[in-house]
Design an enzyme around this catalytic site. Sequence first.
Site, PDB file in Angstrom:
ATOM      1  N   HIS A   1       3.323 -12.383  -7.275  1.00 29.57           N
ATOM      2  CA  HIS A   1       3.540 -11.175  -6.734  1.00 29.57           C
ATOM      3  C   HIS A   1       4.674 -10.531  -7.589  1.00 29.57           C
ATOM      4  O   HIS A   1       5.554 -11.058  -8.242  1.00 29.57           O
ATOM      5  CB  HIS A   1       4.223 -11.212  -5.333  1.00 29.57           C
ATOM      6  CG  HIS A   1       3.292 -11.684  -4.114  1.00 29.57           C
ATOM      7  ND1 HIS A   1       2.362 -10.834  -3.587  1.00 29.57           N
ATOM      8  CD2 HIS A   1       3.125 -12.656  -3.407  1.00 29.57           C
ATOM      9  CE1 HIS A   1       1.570 -11.366  -2.852  1.00 29.57           C
ATOM     10  NE2 HIS A   1       1.792 -12.650  -2.741  1.00 29.57           N
ATOM     11  N   PRO A   2       4.639  -9.213  -7.835  1.00 30.86           N
ATOM     12  CA  PRO A   2       5.787  -8.441  -8.577  1.00 30.86           C
ATOM     13  C   PRO A   2       7.026  -8.374  -7.494  1.00 30.86           C
ATOM     14  O   PRO A   2       6.676  -8.482  -6.460  1.00 30.86           O
ATOM     15  CB  PRO A   2       4.987  -7.008  -8.598  1.00 30.86           C
ATOM     16  CG  PRO A   2       4.255  -6.874  -7.243  1.00 30.86           C
ATOM     17  CD  PRO A   2       3.415  -8.237  -7.406  1.00 30.86           C
TER      18      PRO A   2
ATOM     19  N   ILE B   1       7.379 -10.448   1.232  1.00 34.08           N
ATOM     20  CA  ILE B   1       7.053  -9.850   2.592  1.00 34.08           C
ATOM     21  C   ILE B   1       5.907  -9.021   2.448  1.00 34.08           C
ATOM     22  O   ILE B   1       5.534  -8.472   1.687  1.00 34.08           O
ATOM     23  CB  ILE B   1       8.517  -8.850   2.869  1.00 34.08           C
ATOM     24  CG1 ILE B   1       8.407  -8.242   4.263  1.00 34.08           C
ATOM     25  CG2 ILE B   1       8.390  -7.756   1.831  1.00 34.08           C
ATOM     26  CD1 ILE B   1       9.486  -7.507   4.617  1.00 34.08           C
TER      27      ILE B   1
ATOM     28  N   PHE C   1      11.536 -12.858  -3.047  1.00 36.79           N
ATOM     29  CA  PHE C   1      11.171 -12.261  -1.755  1.00 36.79           C
ATOM     30  C   PHE C   1       9.959 -11.883  -1.501  1.00 36.79           C
ATOM     31  O   PHE C   1       9.273 -11.027  -1.878  1.00 36.79           O
ATOM     32  CB  PHE C   1      12.479 -11.025  -1.519  1.00 36.79           C
ATOM     33  CG  PHE C   1      12.346 -10.643   0.024  1.00 36.79           C
ATOM     34  CD1 PHE C   1      12.587 -11.600   1.129  1.00 36.79           C
ATOM     35  CD2 PHE C   1      12.152  -9.264   0.320  1.00 36.79           C
ATOM     36  CE1 PHE C   1      12.609 -10.986   2.240  1.00 36.79           C
ATOM     37  CE2 PHE C   1      11.979  -8.937   1.482  1.00 36.79           C
ATOM     38  CZ  PHE C   1      12.293  -9.692   2.511  1.00 36.79           C
TER      39      PHE C   1
ATOM     40  N   ALA D   1       4.604  -5.968   2.870  1.00 32.81           N
ATOM     41  CA  ALA D   1       5.149  -4.722   2.610  1.00 32.81           C
ATOM     42  C   ALA D   1       4.238  -3.268   3.271  1.00 32.81           C
ATOM     43  O   ALA D   1       4.910  -2.346   3.321  1.00 32.81           O
ATOM     44  CB  ALA D   1       5.534  -4.412   1.239  1.00 32.81           C
TER      45      ALA D   1
ATOM     46  N   GLU E   1       0.082  -1.720  -1.151  1.00 29.93           N
ATOM     47  CA  GLU E   1       0.771  -2.192  -0.251  1.00 29.93           C
ATOM     48  C   GLU E   1       2.307  -1.889  -0.381  1.00 29.93           C
ATOM     49  O   GLU E   1       2.913  -1.760   0.673  1.00 29.93           O
ATOM     50  CB  GLU E   1       0.947  -3.938  -0.437  1.00 29.93           C
ATOM     51  CG  GLU E   1      -0.600  -4.477  -0.097  1.00 29.93           C
ATOM     52  CD  GLU E   1      -0.865  -5.848  -0.727  1.00 29.93           C
ATOM     53  OE1 GLU E   1      -2.061  -6.176  -0.344  1.00 29.93           O
ATOM     54  OE2 GLU E   1       0.037  -6.463  -1.372  1.00 29.93           O
TER      55      GLU E   1
END
Length: 328
Positions: free
Chosen positions: A62-63, A110, A108, A112, A77
Site C-alpha cells: 500500500h502507499p 486503514i 498505517f 480509507a 479509495e
Amino acid sequence: MEEMMVVLDEEELLGCCGSTKFAKEMASASPFASLNQAVSAARHIWFNLVDVNGWLDAFSAHPQIGQSPSSQWSKAEQSTALATANESSSQELSDWNNRYRLRFGFIFIICASGRTAAEILAELKKRYTNRPIIEFEIAAQEQMKITELRLAKLFSAKAKASSATFQYSATAKTAEEDRVSIIEGHLCASTEASAGKISQIPTRTRLPITTHVLDVSQGSPAAGVEVRLEMWKGIQPRPLFGETDVSGWVYQGSSTTNKDGRCGQLMGMIEDLNPGFYKITFNTGKYCPEGFFPYVSIVFEIRESQKREHFHVPLLLSPFSFTTYRGS
C-alpha cells in the site's frame, strides 16, 4: 439457468491483496460461484493460512496514506481523503505516518474509502497508543476490509465480462451490482446502506473465538502449545468458585499454535455465539516442563448482547507468570 463460475487468477488477486501467499491460496480455491463464497474463502485464508510475513507483504504493497497512490484502486479509495486535505493537514498526516512506522515497523493501514483526511488522522492518533501486538491485528483486519472491497469490484467486473457467454439476464446483473453495493456499505459504514442489505453479508471477518500465545521470556511466539476450548453446560447456570464438578464443561474444539503463536480453528465460523461461559485451556506444562504452571485455564463470559462480537483471548506466558486480556 446455468450457474456462472468466476475464475480469479493470481495476478488479479495480488491487486486485491499484496500477499503472495494469499493470492496463491485464493487462486487455488477459484473458481467461485458467488461473491459471498469468494469473500468467505478470503477471510479464511487471510486469518488462518497467511502468516505474519504474508501480512507484512500485504501492508507494504500500500502507499502511505496521504501520498499520491499509484494504483487505480488506491486512488479511488483515498479520493475523499485527498480531496479534503489541505497543506497543513497533509503535513500533519505525513508526520504522524512517520511516527507510526517508527513505532510499529509498518505503514498505517486503514480502509480509507469514504473517510476524510481529518477522520483518518484522528484514527491514526488513536491507534498509535495501542500495544504493538494489538495494533498488528487491527491492521490485519483493516487489510481484510480493503481486500473485500476490491474483491467485490473485481468479481462484479468479471461477472459482467462473462455475461454474454453465460447469457446473464438483466436481473442477474443487477443482483451482482447490488452485492457490490452491500459490500461497500458494510465496509465503509455508508449511511446509505440499509440494514436489510448489510444483513445479507456475513458480519464476521474471522472465527468468533481466537487466541495466540507469546513466550515473553524468549520475546517470541510460542509454537506447539496445545489449546482446548470448552463451554459450560452444567446443572448450575454458571460455573462456581470452588465447584469440583468438571463434567459441566463440554468440549468445543482444540488446536495447536503454529510458528507465529497463532492457534488454529477452535470452533466453526458461526454468526451468533451461544451466550454463556467459555474456558480456554493451554497445555503450558508440555510446552515449558520446567515452568510453574502445568496448564493455564481462562474462563470468560459471553453475554446475549455480545453474541456477534469477536473474542480474542491471548496468553502471554513466562515460566513463572502469565497474563491475558481481551484483544481485538
